[in-house]
Design a protein around this motif. Structure first.
Motif, PDB file in Angstrom:
ATOM      1  N   ALA A  29       0.825  -1.205   0.000  1.00  0.00           N
ATOM      2  CA  ALA A  29       0.000   0.000   0.000  1.00  0.00           C
ATOM      3  C   ALA A  29       0.862   1.260   0.000  1.00  0.00           C
ATOM      4  CB  ALA A  29      -0.926  -0.004   1.213  1.00  0.00           C
ATOM      5  N   ALA A  30       1.974   1.235   0.746  1.00  0.00           N
ATOM      6  CA  ALA A  30       2.863   2.391   0.799  1.00  0.00           C
ATOM      7  C   ALA A  30       3.510   2.656  -0.556  1.00  0.00           C
ATOM      8  CB  ALA A  30       3.931   2.180   1.866  1.00  0.00           C
ATOM      9  N   ALA A  31       3.950   1.587  -1.219  1.00  0.00           N
ATOM     10  CA  ALA A  31       4.587   1.745  -2.529  1.00  0.00           C
ATOM     11  C   ALA A  31       3.585   2.231  -3.565  1.00  0.00           C
ATOM     12  CB  ALA A  31       5.206   0.421  -2.961  1.00  0.00           C
ATOM     13  N   ASP A  32       2.396   1.644  -3.554  1.00  0.00           N
ATOM     14  CA  ASP A  32       1.345   2.036  -4.494  1.00  0.00           C
ATOM     15  C   ASP A  32       0.937   3.482  -4.265  1.00  0.00           C
ATOM     16  OD1 ASP A  32      -0.669   2.070  -6.358  1.00  0.00           O
ATOM     17  OD2 ASP A  32      -1.867   0.491  -5.434  1.00  0.00           O
ATOM     18  N   GLY A  33       0.736   3.854  -2.984  1.00  0.00           N
ATOM     19  CA  GLY A  33       0.321   5.209  -2.671  1.00  0.00           C
ATOM     20  C   GLY A  33       1.358   6.243  -3.057  1.00  0.00           C
ATOM     21  N   ALA A  34       2.630   5.936  -2.799  1.00  0.00           N
ATOM     22  CA  ALA A  34       3.699   6.869  -3.152  1.00  0.00           C
ATOM     23  C   ALA A  34       3.806   7.042  -4.661  1.00  0.00           C
ATOM     24  CB  ALA A  34       5.026   6.386  -2.588  1.00  0.00           C
ATOM     25  N   ALA A  35       3.705   5.932  -5.390  1.00  0.00           N
ATOM     26  CA  ALA A  35       3.794   5.994  -6.858  1.00  0.00           C
ATOM     27  C   ALA A  35       2.705   6.888  -7.429  1.00  0.00           C
ATOM     28  CB  ALA A  35       3.707   4.589  -7.441  1.00  0.00           C
ATOM     29  N   ARG A  41       9.401   1.697  -3.258  1.00  0.00           N
ATOM     30  CA  ARG A  41       8.811   2.544  -4.294  1.00  0.00           C
ATOM     31  C   ARG A  41       9.386   2.220  -5.675  1.00  0.00           C
ATOM     32  NH1 ARG A  41      10.511   7.315  -0.657  1.00  0.00           N
ATOM     33  NH2 ARG A  41       8.886   7.300   0.952  1.00  0.00           N
ATOM     34  N   MET A  42      10.705   2.118  -5.742  1.00  0.00           N
ATOM     35  CA  MET A  42      11.324   1.901  -7.034  1.00  0.00           C
ATOM     36  C   MET A  42      11.068   0.481  -7.560  1.00  0.00           C
ATOM     37  SD  MET A  42      12.700   4.705  -8.220  1.00  0.00           S
ATOM     38  CE  MET A  42      11.068   5.269  -7.709  1.00  0.00           C
ATOM     39  N   ALA A  43      11.014  -0.501  -6.665  1.00  0.00           N
ATOM     40  CA  ALA A  43      10.678  -1.853  -7.100  1.00  0.00           C
ATOM     41  C   ALA A  43       9.262  -1.891  -7.651  1.00  0.00           C
ATOM     42  CB  ALA A  43      10.814  -2.832  -5.939  1.00  0.00           C
ATOM     43  N   PHE A  44       8.361  -1.137  -7.042  1.00  0.00           N
ATOM     44  CA  PHE A  44       6.956  -1.129  -7.454  1.00  0.00           C
ATOM     45  C   PHE A  44       6.789  -0.580  -8.863  1.00  0.00           C
ATOM     46  CE2 PHE A  44       2.679   0.712  -7.633  1.00  0.00           C
ATOM     47  CZ  PHE A  44       1.898  -0.376  -7.218  1.00  0.00           C
ATOM     48  N   VAL A  45       7.525   0.481  -9.211  1.00  0.00           N
ATOM     49  CA  VAL A  45       7.356   1.098 -10.532  1.00  0.00           C
ATOM     50  C   VAL A  45       8.405   0.619 -11.541  1.00  0.00           C
ATOM     51  CG1 VAL A  45       6.269   3.152  -9.559  1.00  0.00           C
ATOM     52  CG2 VAL A  45       8.753   3.137  -9.929  1.00  0.00           C
ATOM     53  N   GLY A  46       9.372  -0.178 -11.089  1.00  0.00           N
ATOM     54  CA  GLY A  46      10.419  -0.645 -11.994  1.00  0.00           C
ATOM     55  C   GLY A  46      11.514   0.370 -12.223  1.00  0.00           C
ATOM     56  N   GLY A  47      11.660   1.324 -11.295  1.00  0.00           N
ATOM     57  CA  GLY A  47      12.716   2.327 -11.410  1.00  0.00           C
ATOM     58  C   GLY A  47      14.017   1.838 -10.799  1.00  0.00           C
ATOM     59  N   ALA A  48      14.959   2.755 -10.628  1.00  0.00           N
ATOM     60  CA  ALA A  48      16.292   2.384 -10.134  1.00  0.00           C
ATOM     61  C   ALA A  48      16.605   3.109  -8.838  1.00  0.00           C
ATOM     62  CB  ALA A  48      17.351   2.726 -11.182  1.00  0.00           C
ATOM     63  N   VAL A  49      17.362   2.428  -7.980  1.00  0.00           N
ATOM     64  CA  VAL A  49      17.915   3.051  -6.776  1.00  0.00           C
ATOM     65  C   VAL A  49      19.414   3.191  -6.997  1.00  0.00           C
ATOM     66  CG1 VAL A  49      18.232   2.901  -4.288  1.00  0.00           C
ATOM     67  CG2 VAL A  49      16.144   1.991  -5.336  1.00  0.00           C
ATOM     68  N   VAL A  50      19.937   4.379  -6.762  1.00  0.00           N
ATOM     69  CA  VAL A  50      21.349   4.674  -6.985  1.00  0.00           C
ATOM     70  C   VAL A  50      22.030   4.884  -5.632  1.00  0.00           C
ATOM     71  CG1 VAL A  50      22.990   6.254  -8.070  1.00  0.00           C
ATOM     72  CG2 VAL A  50      20.770   5.801  -9.160  1.00  0.00           C
ATOM     73  N   PHE A  51      23.160   4.208  -5.426  1.00  0.00           N
ATOM     74  CA  PHE A  51      23.938   4.389  -4.206  1.00  0.00           C
ATOM     75  C   PHE A  51      25.295   4.968  -4.559  1.00  0.00           C
ATOM     76  CE2 PHE A  51      20.989   0.953  -3.063  1.00  0.00           C
ATOM     77  CZ  PHE A  51      20.453   1.473  -1.897  1.00  0.00           C
ATOM     78  N   GLU A  52      25.696   6.015  -3.824  1.00  0.00           N
ATOM     79  CA  GLU A  52      26.988   6.664  -4.057  1.00  0.00           C
ATOM     80  C   GLU A  52      27.896   6.448  -2.852  1.00  0.00           C
ATOM     81  OE1 GLU A  52      28.024   8.052  -6.715  1.00  0.00           O
ATOM     82  OE2 GLU A  52      26.252   8.499  -7.915  1.00  0.00           O
ATOM     83  N   HIS A  90       0.841   9.211  -5.701  1.00  0.00           N
ATOM     84  CA  HIS A  90       0.910  10.563  -5.151  1.00  0.00           C
ATOM     85  C   HIS A  90       2.025  11.385  -5.791  1.00  0.00           C
ATOM     86  CE1 HIS A  90      -0.380  13.293  -1.968  1.00  0.00           C
ATOM     87  NE2 HIS A  90       0.885  13.542  -1.659  1.00  0.00           N
ATOM     88  N   LEU A  91       3.160  10.737  -6.029  1.00  0.00           N
ATOM     89  CA  LEU A  91       4.332  11.446  -6.545  1.00  0.00           C
ATOM     90  C   LEU A  91       4.476  11.353  -8.067  1.00  0.00           C
ATOM     91  CD1 LEU A  91       6.926  10.306  -3.847  1.00  0.00           C
ATOM     92  CD2 LEU A  91       5.575  12.421  -3.870  1.00  0.00           C
ATOM     93  N   GLY A  92       3.682  10.488  -8.701  1.00  0.00           N
ATOM     94  CA  GLY A  92       3.785  10.320 -10.151  1.00  0.00           C
ATOM     95  C   GLY A  92       5.053   9.595 -10.568  1.00  0.00           C
ATOM     96  N   LEU A  93       5.444   8.571  -9.817  1.00  0.00           N
ATOM     97  CA  LEU A  93       6.678   7.841 -10.111  1.00  0.00           C
ATOM     98  C   LEU A  93       6.507   6.938 -11.324  1.00  0.00           C
ATOM     99  CD1 LEU A  93       7.614   6.772  -6.464  1.00  0.00           C
ATOM    100  CD2 LEU A  93       8.375   8.805  -7.726  1.00  0.00           C
ATOM    101  N   THR A  94       7.586   6.766 -12.082  1.00  0.00           N
ATOM    102  CA  THR A  94       7.578   5.890 -13.254  1.00  0.00           C
ATOM    103  C   THR A  94       8.869   5.074 -13.286  1.00  0.00           C
ATOM    104  OG1 THR A  94       8.743   7.342 -14.825  1.00  0.00           O
ATOM    105  CG2 THR A  94       6.378   7.741 -14.508  1.00  0.00           C
ATOM    106  N   ALA A  95       8.939   4.155 -14.233  1.00  0.00           N
ATOM    107  CA  ALA A  95      10.126   3.308 -14.390  1.00  0.00           C
ATOM    108  C   ALA A  95      11.346   4.115 -14.821  1.00  0.00           C
ATOM    109  CB  ALA A  95       9.843   2.205 -15.407  1.00  0.00           C
ATOM    110  N   ARG A  96      11.153   5.331 -15.261  1.00  0.00           N
ATOM    111  CA  ARG A  96      12.289   6.175 -15.677  1.00  0.00           C
ATOM    112  C   ARG A  96      12.971   6.854 -14.492  1.00  0.00           C
ATOM    113  NH1 ARG A  96       8.225   7.361 -19.187  1.00  0.00           N
ATOM    114  NH2 ARG A  96       7.764   9.336 -18.139  1.00  0.00           N
ATOM    115  N   ASP A  97      12.352   6.799 -13.322  1.00  0.00           N
ATOM    116  CA  ASP A  97      12.910   7.511 -12.174  1.00  0.00           C
ATOM    117  C   ASP A  97      14.127   6.796 -11.605  1.00  0.00           C
ATOM    118  OD1 ASP A  97      11.354   9.905 -11.704  1.00  0.00           O
ATOM    119  OD2 ASP A  97       9.652   8.568 -11.353  1.00  0.00           O
ATOM    120  N   ARG A  98      15.055   7.600 -11.101  1.00  0.00           N
ATOM    121  CA  ARG A  98      16.259   7.107 -10.430  1.00  0.00           C
ATOM    122  C   ARG A  98      16.349   7.824  -9.082  1.00  0.00           C
ATOM    123  NH1 ARG A  98      20.390   4.887 -13.335  1.00  0.00           N
ATOM    124  NH2 ARG A  98      21.961   6.163 -12.276  1.00  0.00           N
TER     125      ARG A  98
END
Length: 252
Positions: free
Chosen positions: A44-50, A78-89, A52-60
């Motif tokens: 529910a949190a991932a779905d709601g955030a996607a 959130r990123m797993a839900f929309v198929g986006g990427a998580v970046v770690f520096e 509310h924020l308009g997240l897509t698979a293009r997001d990083r």
């Protein structure tokens, strides 16, 4: 009958009310307590955030928060839900690396607490492309938000906690709501205020109460929330449903 590929995985899928993870949180004081989040909470949190924020698979999303914190874990969901990427520096918060990532245009989202945002702005964060910043985890100075907007960041104040699977209320633009530190509840989340007699209302000022599918199961020591969590925060809800957190109900 011939087994269908993947059928075993589907049959063994966890139930929505089963425990997904335990996040330890101490709130403002006291020993850390384990907050139990269910698979349904996380979905529910991932779905709601996607939504509310308009997240897509293009997001990083740049992972600058620790993964033992619900705000850091939520980035993964959130990123797993929309198929986006998580970046770690790197393993630790490095201001220089964060600023380079922001200014290079290689990320679109980042979560920070106010102190992190202040350090990043002082180091010269000024993106050439849109970078949205969820800033929460504590009181946010309006002047800090204004500075972030002036340097080209899209600042989105957010309010939530382990007990609500991270986000409960978040601004949806970097304009008026950001400056007033107000936002709308995520889809499916209801926020009310309790008056001095404990009567709930959808508008006014009082202790904030959050209800909905993102409210945690409870705590490992036996407390159960049953879809409704009474916070220790005082807030105001206006006639549009926008929520602004005013401070703690105690003196901690």
């Amino acid at each position: 009958a011939t087994p269908v590929a993947g059928s075993a995985m589907i049959a063994d899928a966890p139930q929505p009310d089963s425990v997904h993870s335990v996040v330890f949180t101490s709130g403002t004081s006291g020993a850390p307590r384990g907050v139990m989040l269910s698979h349904g909470n996380v979905a529910a949190a991932a779905d709601g955030a996607a939504s509310h924020l308009g997240l897509t698979a293009r997001d990083r999303w740049l992972g600058a928060l620790p993964l033992f914190h619900v705000g850091g874990l939520a980035i993964l969901w959130r990123m797993a839900f929309v198929g986006g990427a998580v970046v770690f520096e790197g393993d630790d918060f490095d201001v220089g690396e964060i600023v380079r990532a922001i200014n290079s245009g290689s990320i679109s989202w980042i979560s920070m607490v106010p102190t992190m945002l202040q350090r990043v702005l002082l180091r010269g964060a000024a993106p050439s492309m849109r970078v949205s910043v969820l800033v929460g985890g504590g009181p946010v100075d309006p002047a800090l938000v204004a500075q972030g907007l002036a340097q080209g960041l899209t600042i989105l104040p957010t309010y939530g906690m382990s007990e609500t699977t991270s986000q409960a209320v978040t601004a949806t633009d970097g304009g008026a709501w950001a400056v007033t530190l107000a936002g709308q509840p995520l889809p499916g989340v209801t926020v009310e205020v309790l008056d001095t007699d404990g009567v709930p209302s959808m508008t006014g000022t009082g202790r904030l109460v959050i209800s909905g599918p993102t409210v945690a199961i409870g705590t490992r020591d036996g407390q159960r929330f049953d879809g409704r969590y009474v916070t220790n925060d005082i807030g105001h809800i206006d006639e549009t449903g926008a929520v602004r957190v005013l401070g703690r109900a105690d003196d901690v």
